[in-house]
Write a protein that holds these residues in place. Sequence first.
Motif, PDB file in Angstrom:
ATOM      1  N   MET A 162      35.014  31.713  46.074  1.00 25.73           N
ATOM      2  CA  MET A 162      35.700  32.915  46.513  1.00 25.73           C
ATOM      3  C   MET A 162      35.256  34.099  45.661  1.00 25.73           C
ATOM      4  SD  MET A 162      39.753  33.536  46.895  1.00 25.73           S
ATOM      5  CE  MET A 162      40.240  34.258  45.361  1.00 25.73           C
ATOM      6  N   THR A 163      34.933  35.182  46.316  1.00 22.13           N
ATOM      7  CA  THR A 163      34.480  36.378  45.622  1.00 22.13           C
ATOM      8  C   THR A 163      35.683  37.225  45.218  1.00 22.13           C
ATOM      9  OG1 THR A 163      32.468  36.392  46.942  1.00 22.13           O
ATOM     10  CG2 THR A 163      33.038  38.423  45.809  1.00 22.13           C
ATOM     11  N   LEU A 164      35.694  37.624  43.977  1.00 19.42           N
ATOM     12  CA  LEU A 164      36.775  38.463  43.451  1.00 19.42           C
ATOM     13  C   LEU A 164      36.442  39.924  43.709  1.00 19.42           C
ATOM     14  CD1 LEU A 164      39.373  38.692  41.789  1.00 19.42           C
ATOM     15  CD2 LEU A 164      37.970  38.665  39.748  1.00 19.42           C
ATOM     16  N   ARG A 165      37.323  40.619  44.365  1.00 15.77           N
ATOM     17  CA  ARG A 165      37.147  42.040  44.672  1.00 15.77           C
ATOM     18  C   ARG A 165      38.180  42.871  43.929  1.00 15.77           C
ATOM     19  NH1 ARG A 165      32.248  42.051  46.453  1.00 15.77           N
ATOM     20  NH2 ARG A 165      31.945  40.748  48.255  1.00 15.77           N
ATOM     21  N   VAL A 166      37.817  44.082  43.607  1.00 14.86           N
ATOM     22  CA  VAL A 166      38.749  45.018  42.979  1.00 14.86           C
ATOM     23  C   VAL A 166      39.531  45.707  44.084  1.00 14.86           C
ATOM     24  CG1 VAL A 166      38.926  47.110  41.585  1.00 14.86           C
ATOM     25  CG2 VAL A 166      37.255  45.376  40.997  1.00 14.86           C
ATOM     26  N   ARG A 167      40.824  45.853  43.858  1.00 12.12           N
ATOM     27  CA  ARG A 167      41.691  46.507  44.839  1.00 12.12           C
ATOM     28  C   ARG A 167      41.300  47.971  45.016  1.00 12.12           C
ATOM     29  NH1 ARG A 167      44.725  49.720  41.846  1.00 12.12           N
ATOM     30  NH2 ARG A 167      45.357  49.100  39.769  1.00 12.12           N
ATOM     31  N   ALA A 168      41.797  48.581  46.059  1.00 10.38           N
ATOM     32  CA  ALA A 168      41.530  49.999  46.310  1.00 10.38           C
ATOM     33  C   ALA A 168      42.162  50.854  45.212  1.00 10.38           C
ATOM     34  CB  ALA A 168      42.083  50.400  47.671  1.00 10.38           C
ATOM     35  N   LEU A 169      41.448  51.892  44.810  1.00  5.97           N
ATOM     36  CA  LEU A 169      41.916  52.787  43.759  1.00  5.97           C
ATOM     37  C   LEU A 169      42.304  54.127  44.349  1.00  5.97           C
ATOM     38  CD1 LEU A 169      40.105  50.712  42.196  1.00  5.97           C
ATOM     39  CD2 LEU A 169      39.596  52.547  40.646  1.00  5.97           C
ATOM     40  N   GLY A 170      43.372  54.716  43.807  1.00  2.00           N
ATOM     41  CA  GLY A 170      43.726  56.084  44.157  1.00  2.00           C
ATOM     42  C   GLY A 170      42.790  57.041  43.434  1.00  2.00           C
ATOM     43  N   ASP A 171      42.812  58.300  43.827  1.00  2.96           N
ATOM     44  CA  ASP A 171      41.922  59.290  43.214  1.00  2.96           C
ATOM     45  C   ASP A 171      42.162  59.434  41.714  1.00  2.96           C
ATOM     46  OD1 ASP A 171      40.679  59.795  45.627  1.00  2.96           O
ATOM     47  OD2 ASP A 171      41.939  61.531  46.097  1.00  2.96           O
ATOM     48  N   ASP A 172      43.425  59.498  41.308  1.00  2.00           N
ATOM     49  CA  ASP A 172      43.750  59.648  39.889  1.00  2.00           C
ATOM     50  C   ASP A 172      43.292  58.433  39.099  1.00  2.00           C
ATOM     51  OD1 ASP A 172      44.865  62.116  40.310  1.00  2.00           O
ATOM     52  OD2 ASP A 172      46.930  61.372  40.382  1.00  2.00           O
ATOM     53  N   GLU A 206      29.467  49.999  42.529  1.00  2.00           N
ATOM     54  CA  GLU A 206      28.255  49.335  42.999  1.00  2.00           C
ATOM     55  C   GLU A 206      28.548  48.103  43.841  1.00  2.00           C
ATOM     56  OE1 GLU A 206      25.399  48.904  39.772  1.00  2.00           O
ATOM     57  OE2 GLU A 206      26.543  50.428  38.678  1.00  2.00           O
ATOM     58  N   GLY A 207      29.803  47.698  43.875  1.00  2.00           N
ATOM     59  CA  GLY A 207      30.174  46.529  44.661  1.00  2.00           C
ATOM     60  C   GLY A 207      29.603  45.230  44.121  1.00  2.00           C
ATOM     61  N   LEU A 208      29.323  45.185  42.820  1.00  2.00           N
ATOM     62  CA  LEU A 208      28.737  43.989  42.232  1.00  2.00           C
ATOM     63  C   LEU A 208      29.769  42.874  42.123  1.00  2.00           C
ATOM     64  CD1 LEU A 208      26.619  45.487  39.295  1.00  2.00           C
ATOM     65  CD2 LEU A 208      25.842  44.825  41.574  1.00  2.00           C
ATOM     66  N   SER A 209      29.307  41.643  42.233  1.00  2.00           N
ATOM     67  CA  SER A 209      30.172  40.475  42.059  1.00  2.00           C
ATOM     68  C   SER A 209      30.333  40.195  40.570  1.00  2.00           C
ATOM     69  CB  SER A 209      29.554  39.263  42.744  1.00  2.00           C
ATOM     70  OG  SER A 209      28.353  38.888  42.074  1.00  2.00           O
ATOM     71  N   ALA A 210      31.288  39.346  40.242  1.00  2.00           N
ATOM     72  CA  ALA A 210      31.522  38.996  38.834  1.00  2.00           C
ATOM     73  C   ALA A 210      30.265  38.426  38.171  1.00  2.00           C
ATOM     74  CB  ALA A 210      32.699  38.041  38.712  1.00  2.00           C
ATOM     75  N   PRO A 211      29.536  37.491  38.807  1.00  2.00           N
ATOM     76  CA  PRO A 211      28.317  36.982  38.168  1.00  2.00           C
ATOM     77  C   PRO A 211      27.238  38.065  37.975  1.00  2.00           C
ATOM     78  CG  PRO A 211      29.028  35.472  39.871  1.00  2.00           C
ATOM     79  CD  PRO A 211      29.880  36.706  39.996  1.00  2.00           C
ATOM     80  N   GLU A 212      27.159  38.999  38.920  1.00  2.00           N
ATOM     81  CA  GLU A 212      26.178  40.087  38.790  1.00  2.00           C
ATOM     82  C   GLU A 212      26.547  41.018  37.641  1.00  2.00           C
ATOM     83  OE1 GLU A 212      24.671  40.595  43.405  1.00  2.00           O
ATOM     84  OE2 GLU A 212      26.597  41.467  42.821  1.00  2.00           O
ATOM     85  N   ILE A 213      27.831  41.325  37.515  1.00  2.00           N
ATOM     86  CA  ILE A 213      28.292  42.174  36.415  1.00  2.00           C
ATOM     87  C   ILE A 213      28.057  41.466  35.093  1.00  2.00           C
ATOM     88  CG2 ILE A 213      30.308  43.262  35.349  1.00  2.00           C
ATOM     89  CD1 ILE A 213      31.452  43.531  38.247  1.00  2.00           C
ATOM     90  N   ALA A 214      28.385  40.176  35.044  1.00  2.00           N
ATOM     91  CA  ALA A 214      28.199  39.393  33.821  1.00  2.00           C
ATOM     92  C   ALA A 214      26.740  39.405  33.385  1.00  2.00           C
ATOM     93  CB  ALA A 214      28.683  37.961  34.033  1.00  2.00           C
ATOM     94  N   ALA A 215      25.828  39.223  34.322  1.00  2.00           N
ATOM     95  CA  ALA A 215      24.397  39.221  33.995  1.00  2.00           C
ATOM     96  C   ALA A 215      23.946  40.598  33.526  1.00  2.00           C
ATOM     97  CB  ALA A 215      23.586  38.785  35.216  1.00  2.00           C
ATOM     98  N   ASP A 219      30.814  34.954  32.811  1.00  2.00           N
ATOM     99  CA  ASP A 219      31.462  35.156  34.114  1.00  2.00           C
ATOM    100  C   ASP A 219      32.979  35.142  33.988  1.00  2.00           C
ATOM    101  OD1 ASP A 219      28.926  35.132  35.207  1.00  2.00           O
ATOM    102  OD2 ASP A 219      29.248  33.352  36.445  1.00  2.00           O
ATOM    103  N   ALA A 220      33.505  34.225  33.186  1.00  2.00           N
ATOM    104  CA  ALA A 220      34.955  34.101  33.034  1.00  2.00           C
ATOM    105  C   ALA A 220      35.561  35.365  32.438  1.00  2.00           C
ATOM    106  CB  ALA A 220      35.299  32.892  32.163  1.00  2.00           C
ATOM    107  N   THR A 221      34.851  36.000  31.522  1.00  2.00           N
ATOM    108  CA  THR A 221      35.329  37.245  30.918  1.00  2.00           C
ATOM    109  C   THR A 221      35.424  38.339  31.961  1.00  2.00           C
ATOM    110  OG1 THR A 221      34.385  36.658  28.776  1.00  2.00           O
ATOM    111  CG2 THR A 221      34.817  39.000  29.165  1.00  2.00           C
ATOM    112  N   VAL A 222      34.405  38.466  32.764  1.00  2.00           N
ATOM    113  CA  VAL A 222      34.394  39.492  33.819  1.00  2.00           C
ATOM    114  C   VAL A 222      35.523  39.230  34.805  1.00  2.00           C
ATOM    115  CG1 VAL A 222      33.065  40.463  35.734  1.00  2.00           C
ATOM    116  CG2 VAL A 222      31.936  39.959  33.555  1.00  2.00           C
TER     117      VAL A 222
END
Length: 78
Positions: free
Chosen positions: A1-11, A42-51, A57-60
């Motif tokens: 399962m891919t972990l996504r970040v929730r939608a952010l408000g402008d602030d 950038e829409g990167l996945s956790a493994p992509e950010i980790a690399a 990966d667990a930290t991300v």
Amino acid sequence: MTLRVRALGDDEADGLLRMARSRTLGAGLARRAQIVQHAVEEGLSAPEIAARMDLCDATVRFWLKRFNERGLQGLAGC
């Protein structure tokens, strides 16, 4: 399962960007903001950010989940 970040408000998006680019905040806090920023902008996945950031990966995943649950305050680590 891919972990996504929730939608952010402008602030919240502005605050995250300031935190990620800050030179006055602690390095750990800025780095955690950068993790979320990579996922948001950038829409990167956790493994992509980790690399890209040379992290485990667990930290991300931990910080992405924490941000989703607690917002910017969750990145403070307390």
